[in-house]
Write a protein that holds these residues in place. Structure first.
Motif, mmCIF file in Angstrom:
data_model
loop_
_atom_site.group_PDB
_atom_site.id
_atom_site.type_symbol
_atom_site.label_atom_id
_atom_site.label_comp_id
_atom_site.label_asym_id
_atom_site.label_seq_id
_atom_site.Cartn_x
_atom_site.Cartn_y
_atom_site.Cartn_z
ATOM 1 N N UNK A 186 0.830 -1.216 0.000
ATOM 2 C CA UNK A 186 0.000 0.000 0.000
ATOM 3 C C UNK A 186 0.860 1.259 0.000
ATOM 4 N N UNK A 187 1.981 1.215 0.754
ATOM 5 C CA UNK A 187 2.811 2.401 0.947
ATOM 6 C C UNK A 187 3.911 2.564 -0.107
ATOM 7 N N UNK A 188 4.074 1.580 -0.982
ATOM 8 C CA UNK A 188 5.180 1.614 -1.940
ATOM 9 C C UNK A 188 5.290 2.924 -2.723
ATOM 10 N N UNK A 189 4.172 3.477 -3.246
ATOM 11 C CA UNK A 189 4.296 4.752 -3.971
ATOM 12 C C UNK A 189 4.863 5.871 -3.110
ATOM 13 N N UNK A 190 4.463 5.932 -1.820
ATOM 14 C CA UNK A 190 4.965 6.977 -0.932
ATOM 15 C C UNK A 190 6.440 6.797 -0.615
ATOM 16 N N UNK A 191 6.921 5.542 -0.663
ATOM 17 C CA UNK A 191 8.297 5.229 -0.292
ATOM 18 C C UNK A 191 9.269 5.295 -1.461
ATOM 19 N N UNK A 192 8.782 5.141 -2.678
ATOM 20 C CA UNK A 192 9.683 4.966 -3.814
ATOM 21 C C UNK A 192 9.418 5.902 -4.991
ATOM 22 N N UNK A 193 8.291 6.626 -4.983
ATOM 23 C CA UNK A 193 7.957 7.464 -6.138
ATOM 24 C C UNK A 193 7.706 8.904 -5.678
ATOM 25 N N UNK A 194 8.582 9.846 -6.027
ATOM 26 C CA UNK A 194 8.352 11.249 -5.659
ATOM 27 C C UNK A 194 7.200 11.832 -6.467
ATOM 28 N N UNK A 195 6.437 12.702 -5.830
ATOM 29 C CA UNK A 195 5.270 13.276 -6.493
ATOM 30 C C UNK A 195 5.392 14.779 -6.725
#
Length: 418
Positions: A186-195
């Protein structure tokens, strides 16, 4: 003009360094420096810069470190001598003043890095023993200096044992806090992809600080004169040190950012002990003890490294004889070791942890840029060294040192302008 073989190999002295380091000891030597600095001291500080993207910051720093480590492994085969970086620069640029300057910067890096770890040591030690901070730092450095002067095999055997304990401490953290990894899908985007652009800037700011955590593999080349079969042992050791440390860094960074609120993690002086405190109080105490050992181990290794560079520079460039004098009893450069320890103490008592770590990263990125460009320049000039096998290896490297040097320089320039 390239140096002749006679210039490359100075006249041997009556007392030389003994080849007593095998592959396992060399691997533990590198891991001892890297793990003590990166995980036990700085993981919280990196999170303070990169936020939830701290694992990505470690990955960015790890990729840059990996490319540079490849350059070091090749150059260590070409020039298996103490004060390695200074020799690499000398052969790459044929500028003795630049070679000497890099050697002095390496010594400074060892001093400041050891001072950083000494400051980090206090954060964990006072959790266990309520003692005056200055007294604790002085006592620790006195004991470590005595061990470093005792003998290289004895020092590295002790470092190897402590490194095993360090790894055990990280396993304890993963066992008790590893359940937080269940949040990863669930948290992978927050941990690995800058927004956002701000997050990208935070990643590189964190990577600059995290780069300090990878310092260690380059120290290995400065004990090459004490390594058995360095032409095969050194590249293997550097490879395994970078692979193991990067894997552990990313795992621990993931667990830390998923388990603790970012403000707590960033402000903690003993991040791994605090990470465990809510899970298991006994485990937290055990990891605090291991953390102290890990950080002390890192200081010991930096003392060894800086003293060997001091020895190598003095021997190669005609420095004071007492700095490249080897004890007939311990086979170590005792005077150089004492001088380095004294300078470490002064730095540790004078500056805070984060400032020391950033300064170390700044210096090491300058050195890494020059080392990579030196190897690239050797390749472009079709460098003809004494070892034909090493020449063939360089010819296969093509332009990757240019990429590695450019990435180091880009990270450095980003931090300066950020």
């Amino acid at each position: 003009m390239l140096l002749s073989p006679e210039t490359i190999d100075p006249v041997p002295e009556p007392e030389g360094l003994a080849r007593r380091i095998n592959l396992p000891l060399l691997i533990f030597y590198g891991l001892g420096t890297i793990l003590g600095a990166g995980i036990y001291v700085l993981v919280g500080k990196v999170a303070g810069s990169a936020g939830m993207l701290a694992p990505l910051a470690f990955i960015v720093a790890g990729v840059i470190a990996w490319l540079t480590a490849m350059s070091y492994s090749k150059l260590a085969v070409l020039f298996p001598q103490s004060a390695g970086e200074a020799i690499y620069i000398e052969h790459g640029f044929q500028q003795q003043w630049l070679s000497m300057a890099v050697g002095l910067l390496i010594i400074l890096t060892g001093i400041v890095s050891a001072a950083t770890l000494t400051r980090g040591f206090i954060g964990y030690f006072v959790l266990l023993v309520p003692v005056n901070e200055t007294f604790a730092m002085v006592a620790a450095l006195v004991l470590l200096t005595a061990l470093a002067a005792w003998g290289i095999a004895e020092s590295l055997t002790m470092a190897a044992l402590v490194t095993l304990i360090e790894i055990a401490g990280l396993v304890i953290v993963l066992v008790f806090c590893g359940d937080s990894l269940q949040q990863l899908p669930v948290k992978a985007p927050d941990l690995l992809i800058p927004s956002s652009a701000a997050q990208v800037a935070g990643i590189f700011s964190g990577a600059f600080l995290a780069f300090y955590a990878f310092i260690g593999f380059e120290d290995m080349v400065n004990v090459v004169e004490e390594v058995k079969q360095p032409e095969t042992t050194m590249p293997k050791a550097i490879f395994w040190v970078v692979v193991i440390s990067t894997g552990l860094y990313v795992l621990i960074a993931l667990v830390a950012t998923l388990s603790l609120p970012l403000n707590e993690l960033a402000q903690s002086k003993a991040p791994l002990a605090e990470l465990l405190s809510s899970k298991n109080a006994v485990a937290a105490k055990v990891v605090a003890v291991i953390s102290v050992l890990a950080i002390v181990n890192g200081v010991l290794i930096q003392i060894i490294m800086a003293s060997r560079v001091c020895y190598g520079l003095s021997k190669r460039f005609g420095g004071p004889h007492y700095l490249h004098r080897v004890s007939s009893i311990t086979k170590t450069p005792v005077i150089a070791t004492l001088l380095i320890a004294a300078l470490i103490l002064v730095a540790a008592l004078s500056f805070p942890l984060t400032a020391l770590a950033k300064f170390t990263s700044f210096i090491i990125l300058i050195i890494f840029s020059l080392i990579n460009f030196a190897l690239w320049k050797m390749h472009r000039n079709h460098y003809q060294a004494i070892d034909p096998v090493a020449v063939q290896q360089i010819s296969r490297l093509r332009s990757y040192p240019l990429l590695a040097g450019s990435l180091c320089l880009a990270l450095l320039l980003f931090q300066v302008s950020y």
